[in-house]
Design a protein around this motif. Structure first.
Motif, mmCIF file in Angstrom:
data_model
loop_
_atom_site.group_PDB
_atom_site.id
_atom_site.type_symbol
_atom_site.label_atom_id
_atom_site.label_comp_id
_atom_site.label_asym_id
_atom_site.label_seq_id
_atom_site.Cartn_x
_atom_site.Cartn_y
_atom_site.Cartn_z
ATOM 1 N N ALA A 1 -2.976 3.793 5.257
ATOM 2 C CA ALA A 1 -2.847 3.287 3.895
ATOM 3 C C ALA A 1 -3.860 4.015 3.016
ATOM 4 N N GLN B 1 0.824 -1.204 0.000
ATOM 5 C CA GLN B 1 0.000 0.000 0.000
ATOM 6 C C GLN B 1 0.861 1.258 0.000
ATOM 7 N N ALA C 1 1.274 4.826 1.811
ATOM 8 C CA ALA C 1 0.893 5.222 3.156
ATOM 9 C C ALA C 1 1.382 6.618 3.493
#
Length: 302
Positions: free
Chosen positions: A136, A111, A113
């Protein structure tokens, strides 16, 4: 938490803003959340007049400001990690100032973030608490990486085990108590549009259940006996789930391999533990699947 590639310098996401500790709001917070009162008598738990998690009510304005420039869909944002550090316990009627800074932006696993630091300071500019939040916000892009510290290794027999069923109305109650109004926690249709099977519990509500269990069962209801809590949120919890909690005394920072990997004892304490007292590691799972990872309470006196 470390950043493996230099990213942009920390930047303020909003002007400093006020955070008032209103006794009536503290009382409402206690009424709404499990673990804030003794299950047998209904009386407030001993120890502190202002629950540590009440300070997380300072987060939503900072989170909204931090996400404003990212283009992220608020319903798609996921809480990936949290650290709460208490330099001292505030009292009712205090007026604190919140300073919010984006520490870094980078890939966190699969992800993208944002790491947001909110520092709460008192009228004399003394530090009261620090909230370090990892969010995220979308798929990884390959531009910089944010690495969590090595996972804690739990040793020895468990100090404590217990189970807690998530009340059906807890997502709604936690939304009202915390000010976190992300619709995936209160609206089943919005949750399904975000790719979830239905309403899910706030990650912070799962962590609050863990903290309440540790406080009530190990510390006799005295929340002042821990000064910091840290976790990574592994997967969502749903209303009706039963969470299995286990607590160990965590001696990771004594481990030679841990120190030789670049996290010497003093670095561990600076990154992951408040000074003094024990470090207590916690695991939390639903049907054998972890829902909290790398979770510990530090500065604890068991």
């Amino acid at each position: 938490m470390t950043v493996s590639q230099p990213l942009s310098a920390p930047r303020a996401v909003a002007p400093a803003y006020r955070f008032a500790i209103d006794p009536s709001e503290v009382a409402r917070f206690r009424r709404l959340l499990p673990g804030a009162t003794d299950a047998g008598t209904g009386a407030p738990l001993a120890g502190t007049s202002v629950p540590a998690f009440f300070l997380c009510r300072a987060l939503p304005p900072a989170v909204r400001s931090a996400l404003a420039g990212t283009g992220a869909d608020a319903a798609a944002v996921r809480h990936a990690g949290q650290r709460i550090t208490l330099h001292r316990r505030p009292g009712p009627d205090e007026r604190l100032t919140a300073h919010a800074v984006v520490e870094s932006v980078g890939d966190y696993g699969f992800q993208r973030a944002v790491v947001l630091r909110v520092t709460l300071r008192d009228a004399a500019d003394g530090a009261v608490a620090e909230l370090l939040t990892t969010l995220a916000i979308g798929p990884a892009t390959g531009q910089g990486r944010i690495d969590p510290p090595p996972a804690a290794v739990l040793r020895g027999p468990p100090l404590l085990r217990w189970h807690a069923r998530v009340p059906d109305d807890l997502p709604e109650r936690y939304a009202r108590a915390s000010g976190d109004d992300n619709p995936i926690h209160t609206d089943a249709d919005a949750a399904r549009r975000a790719g979830l099977p239905g309403v899910v519990l706030h990650g912070m509500a799962t962590l609050q259940l863990a903290a309440a269990g540790v406080t009530e069962r190990l510390f006799g209801g005295d929340e002042t006996r821990w000064r910091e809590v840290r976790t990574r949120f592994a997967r969502p919890v749903r209303p009706g789930d039963t969470i299995a909690f286990t607590v160990h005394r965590d001696e990771t920072y004594h481990d030679e391999a841990y120190r030789t990997e670049g996290y010497r004892e003093e670095a561990y304490r600076a990154e992951g533990a408040a000074p003094g007292g024990d470090v207590l590691g916690l695991t939390a799972s639903v049907d054998g699947n972890p829902v909290l990872k790398d979770t510990w309470f530090s500065g604890a006196v068991a």
